[in-house]
Write a protein that holds these residues in place. Structure first.
Motif, PDB file in Angstrom:
ATOM      1  N   LEU A 183     197.731  55.099  16.288  1.00 40.23           N
ATOM      2  CA  LEU A 183     196.601  54.598  16.639  1.00 40.23           C
ATOM      3  C   LEU A 183     196.676  53.318  17.471  1.00 40.23           C
ATOM      4  CD1 LEU A 183     194.339  54.821  13.439  1.00 40.23           C
ATOM      5  CD2 LEU A 183     194.416  56.344  15.311  1.00 40.23           C
ATOM      6  N   LYS A 184     195.699  53.101  18.323  1.00 43.03           N
ATOM      7  CA  LYS A 184     195.454  51.758  18.963  1.00 43.03           C
ATOM      8  C   LYS A 184     194.346  51.283  18.889  1.00 43.03           C
ATOM      9  CE  LYS A 184     196.868  49.270  23.225  1.00 43.03           C
ATOM     10  NZ  LYS A 184     197.559  48.051  22.702  1.00 43.03           N
ATOM     11  N   THR A 185     193.999  50.030  18.402  1.00 43.67           N
ATOM     12  CA  THR A 185     192.870  49.475  18.255  1.00 43.67           C
ATOM     13  C   THR A 185     192.242  49.218  19.696  1.00 43.67           C
ATOM     14  OG1 THR A 185     193.574  47.237  18.239  1.00 43.67           O
ATOM     15  CG2 THR A 185     192.950  48.296  16.358  1.00 43.67           C
ATOM     16  N   ARG A 186     190.668  49.350  19.857  1.00 45.59           N
ATOM     17  CA  ARG A 186     190.146  49.133  21.192  1.00 45.59           C
ATOM     18  C   ARG A 186     189.336  47.825  21.130  1.00 45.59           C
ATOM     19  NH1 ARG A 186     188.558  53.787  24.664  1.00 45.59           N
ATOM     20  NH2 ARG A 186     190.607  55.108  24.743  1.00 45.59           N
ATOM     21  N   ARG A 187     188.752  47.644  22.174  1.00 44.53           N
ATOM     22  CA  ARG A 187     187.932  46.091  22.149  1.00 44.53           C
ATOM     23  C   ARG A 187     187.059  46.436  21.374  1.00 44.53           C
ATOM     24  NH1 ARG A 187     189.245  41.667  22.268  1.00 44.53           N
ATOM     25  NH2 ARG A 187     191.300  42.436  23.419  1.00 44.53           N
ATOM     26  N   ALA A 188     185.966  47.354  21.263  1.00 44.31           N
ATOM     27  CA  ALA A 188     184.938  47.589  20.186  1.00 44.31           C
ATOM     28  C   ALA A 188     185.392  47.227  18.899  1.00 44.31           C
ATOM     29  CB  ALA A 188     184.403  48.899  20.365  1.00 44.31           C
ATOM     30  N   TRP A 189     186.459  47.521  18.617  1.00 47.19           N
ATOM     31  CA  TRP A 189     186.746  47.223  17.081  1.00 47.19           C
ATOM     32  C   TRP A 189     187.288  45.902  16.890  1.00 47.19           C
ATOM     33  CZ3 TRP A 189     186.229  49.515  12.450  1.00 47.19           C
ATOM     34  CH2 TRP A 189     187.392  49.169  11.391  1.00 47.19           C
ATOM     35  N   LEU A 190     187.953  45.201  17.970  1.00 49.61           N
ATOM     36  CA  LEU A 190     188.412  43.956  17.950  1.00 49.61           C
ATOM     37  C   LEU A 190     187.451  42.704  18.168  1.00 49.61           C
ATOM     38  CD1 LEU A 190     191.742  44.288  19.919  1.00 49.61           C
ATOM     39  CD2 LEU A 190     191.336  44.171  17.537  1.00 49.61           C
ATOM     40  N   GLU A 191     186.243  43.293  18.630  1.00 51.76           N
ATOM     41  CA  GLU A 191     185.247  42.088  18.955  1.00 51.76           C
ATOM     42  C   GLU A 191     184.387  42.107  17.533  1.00 51.76           C
ATOM     43  OE1 GLU A 191     183.328  43.617  22.465  1.00 51.76           O
ATOM     44  OE2 GLU A 191     184.792  42.534  23.678  1.00 51.76           O
ATOM     45  N   GLU A 204     182.055  42.841   9.634  1.00 50.00           N
ATOM     46  CA  GLU A 204     181.272  44.019  10.455  1.00 50.00           C
ATOM     47  C   GLU A 204     182.572  45.299  10.562  1.00 50.00           C
ATOM     48  OE1 GLU A 204     178.844  41.634  13.737  1.00 50.00           O
ATOM     49  OE2 GLU A 204     180.898  41.614  14.109  1.00 50.00           O
ATOM     50  N   ARG A 205     183.624  45.081  10.852  1.00 52.80           N
ATOM     51  CA  ARG A 205     184.856  46.031  10.509  1.00 52.80           C
ATOM     52  C   ARG A 205     184.564  46.933   9.292  1.00 52.80           C
ATOM     53  NH1 ARG A 205     190.205  42.953  12.982  1.00 52.80           N
ATOM     54  NH2 ARG A 205     188.893  42.349  14.893  1.00 52.80           N
ATOM     55  N   VAL A 206     184.647  46.173   8.116  1.00 52.42           N
ATOM     56  CA  VAL A 206     184.664  46.831   6.873  1.00 52.42           C
ATOM     57  C   VAL A 206     183.321  47.535   6.739  1.00 52.42           C
ATOM     58  CG1 VAL A 206     184.388  46.432   4.331  1.00 52.42           C
ATOM     59  CG2 VAL A 206     186.319  45.248   5.621  1.00 52.42           C
ATOM     60  N   ALA A 207     182.238  46.987   7.226  1.00 55.93           N
ATOM     61  CA  ALA A 207     180.851  47.710   7.222  1.00 55.93           C
ATOM     62  C   ALA A 207     181.093  49.231   8.070  1.00 55.93           C
ATOM     63  CB  ALA A 207     179.925  46.817   7.538  1.00 55.93           C
ATOM     64  N   ALA A 208     181.422  48.961   9.241  1.00 57.78           N
ATOM     65  CA  ALA A 208     181.339  49.866  10.151  1.00 57.78           C
ATOM     66  C   ALA A 208     182.406  51.081   9.612  1.00 57.78           C
ATOM     67  CB  ALA A 208     182.104  49.496  11.573  1.00 57.78           C
ATOM     68  N   PHE A 209     183.568  50.618   9.090  1.00 59.47           N
ATOM     69  CA  PHE A 209     184.349  51.664   8.297  1.00 59.47           C
ATOM     70  C   PHE A 209     183.689  52.304   7.301  1.00 59.47           C
ATOM     71  CE2 PHE A 209     188.107  53.288   6.196  1.00 59.47           C
ATOM     72  CZ  PHE A 209     188.812  53.924   7.371  1.00 59.47           C
ATOM     73  N   LYS A 210     182.943  51.696   6.403  1.00 63.35           N
ATOM     74  CA  LYS A 210     182.461  52.331   5.197  1.00 63.35           C
ATOM     75  C   LYS A 210     181.209  53.127   5.712  1.00 63.35           C
ATOM     76  CE  LYS A 210     183.600  48.938   1.565  1.00 63.35           C
ATOM     77  NZ  LYS A 210     182.882  47.744   0.740  1.00 63.35           N
ATOM     78  N   GLU A 211     180.458  52.755   6.783  1.00 60.93           N
ATOM     79  CA  GLU A 211     179.328  53.512   7.131  1.00 60.93           C
ATOM     80  C   GLU A 211     179.553  54.614   8.056  1.00 60.93           C
ATOM     81  OE1 GLU A 211     176.725  50.642   9.078  1.00 60.93           O
ATOM     82  OE2 GLU A 211     176.871  49.285   7.195  1.00 60.93           O
ATOM     83  N   ASN A 212     180.589  54.522   8.774  1.00 61.87           N
ATOM     84  CA  ASN A 212     180.713  55.532   9.971  1.00 61.87           C
ATOM     85  C   ASN A 212     182.043  56.415   9.519  1.00 61.87           C
ATOM     86  OD1 ASN A 212     178.894  54.681  11.722  1.00 61.87           O
ATOM     87  ND2 ASN A 212     179.993  53.045  12.296  1.00 61.87           N
ATOM     88  N   VAL A 213     183.028  56.119   8.950  1.00 58.17           N
ATOM     89  CA  VAL A 213     184.236  56.769   8.826  1.00 58.17           C
ATOM     90  C   VAL A 213     184.401  57.380   7.556  1.00 58.17           C
ATOM     91  CG1 VAL A 213     186.855  56.653   8.994  1.00 58.17           C
ATOM     92  CG2 VAL A 213     185.458  55.345  10.547  1.00 58.17           C
ATOM     93  N   THR A 239     182.996  60.633  14.677  1.00 61.41           N
ATOM     94  CA  THR A 239     182.538  59.346  14.379  1.00 61.41           C
ATOM     95  C   THR A 239     182.994  58.404  15.450  1.00 61.41           C
ATOM     96  OG1 THR A 239     184.527  58.620  13.418  1.00 61.41           O
ATOM     97  CG2 THR A 239     183.013  60.047  11.800  1.00 61.41           C
ATOM     98  N   PRO A 240     182.560  57.254  15.363  1.00 58.38           N
ATOM     99  CA  PRO A 240     182.752  56.306  16.390  1.00 58.38           C
ATOM    100  C   PRO A 240     184.439  55.802  16.047  1.00 58.38           C
ATOM    101  CG  PRO A 240     180.746  55.421  15.155  1.00 58.38           C
ATOM    102  CD  PRO A 240     181.253  56.724  14.337  1.00 58.38           C
ATOM    103  N   PHE A 241     184.979  56.132  15.305  1.00 58.49           N
ATOM    104  CA  PHE A 241     186.310  55.926  14.907  1.00 58.49           C
ATOM    105  C   PHE A 241     187.365  56.312  16.465  1.00 58.49           C
ATOM    106  CE2 PHE A 241     190.315  58.095  14.034  1.00 58.49           C
ATOM    107  CZ  PHE A 241     190.929  57.283  13.492  1.00 58.49           C
ATOM    108  N   TRP A 242     186.795  57.485  16.316  1.00 52.77           N
ATOM    109  CA  TRP A 242     187.722  58.353  17.582  1.00 52.77           C
ATOM    110  C   TRP A 242     187.225  58.054  18.944  1.00 52.77           C
ATOM    111  CZ3 TRP A 242     191.047  62.191  15.914  1.00 52.77           C
ATOM    112  CH2 TRP A 242     191.734  62.689  16.734  1.00 52.77           C
ATOM    113  N   ASP A 243     188.444  57.439  19.710  1.00 49.00           N
ATOM    114  CA  ASP A 243     187.883  56.778  20.977  1.00 49.00           C
ATOM    115  C   ASP A 243     187.092  55.940  21.144  1.00 49.00           C
ATOM    116  OD1 ASP A 243     189.899  58.254  22.042  1.00 49.00           O
ATOM    117  OD2 ASP A 243     188.651  59.872  22.600  1.00 49.00           O
TER     118      ASP A 243
END
Length: 119
Positions: free
Chosen positions: A14-22, A27-36, A85-89
């Protein structure tokens, strides 16, 4: 659960995208728990997962997720779930998926297993 014996191991590069790094870390932990996690939670019985950070060694791949599945179908279901999920791409670019079977050569041809650690 009985002893976990994977039929297949997959290395998801995998390569992180700007949406993750921003996002901030919380927020990343929450997004992961909610979406992935909810997308793969029902697959957890037949699939296990680990992840490795690599961004400090290479710019091409920032993370490697290692999936071990009891069947090819179980891994396929996880990939299908992740694609929804938003994880992909969105958060991550899936650079490559490498799938293998541990010691398949030895299992098929019955020579001594040639590894330092035997499962």
């Amino acid at each position: 659960m009985s002893e976990f014996e994977p039929a297949v191991t997959a290395f998801m590069l995998l390569k992180t995208r700007r949406a993750w790094l921003e996002m901030s870390v919380p927020e990343r932990v929450a997004a992961f728990k909610e979406n992935v996690l909810p997308a793969v939670k029902d697959k957890a019985e037949d699939v296990r997962w680990r992840y490795f950070d690599t961004e400090f060694y290479t710019a091409r791949v920032t993370d490697i997720w290692v999936w071990e599945a009891r069947s090819h179908e179980a891994f396929q279901l996880v990939v299908e779930a992740l694609r929804e999920t938003p994880f992909w791409d969105h958060y991550f670019e899936v650079v490559e998926i490498l799938v293998g079977v541990e010691n398949a050569y030895a299992k098929n041809y019955d020579p001594d297993i040639m590894a330092t650690i035997q499962a």
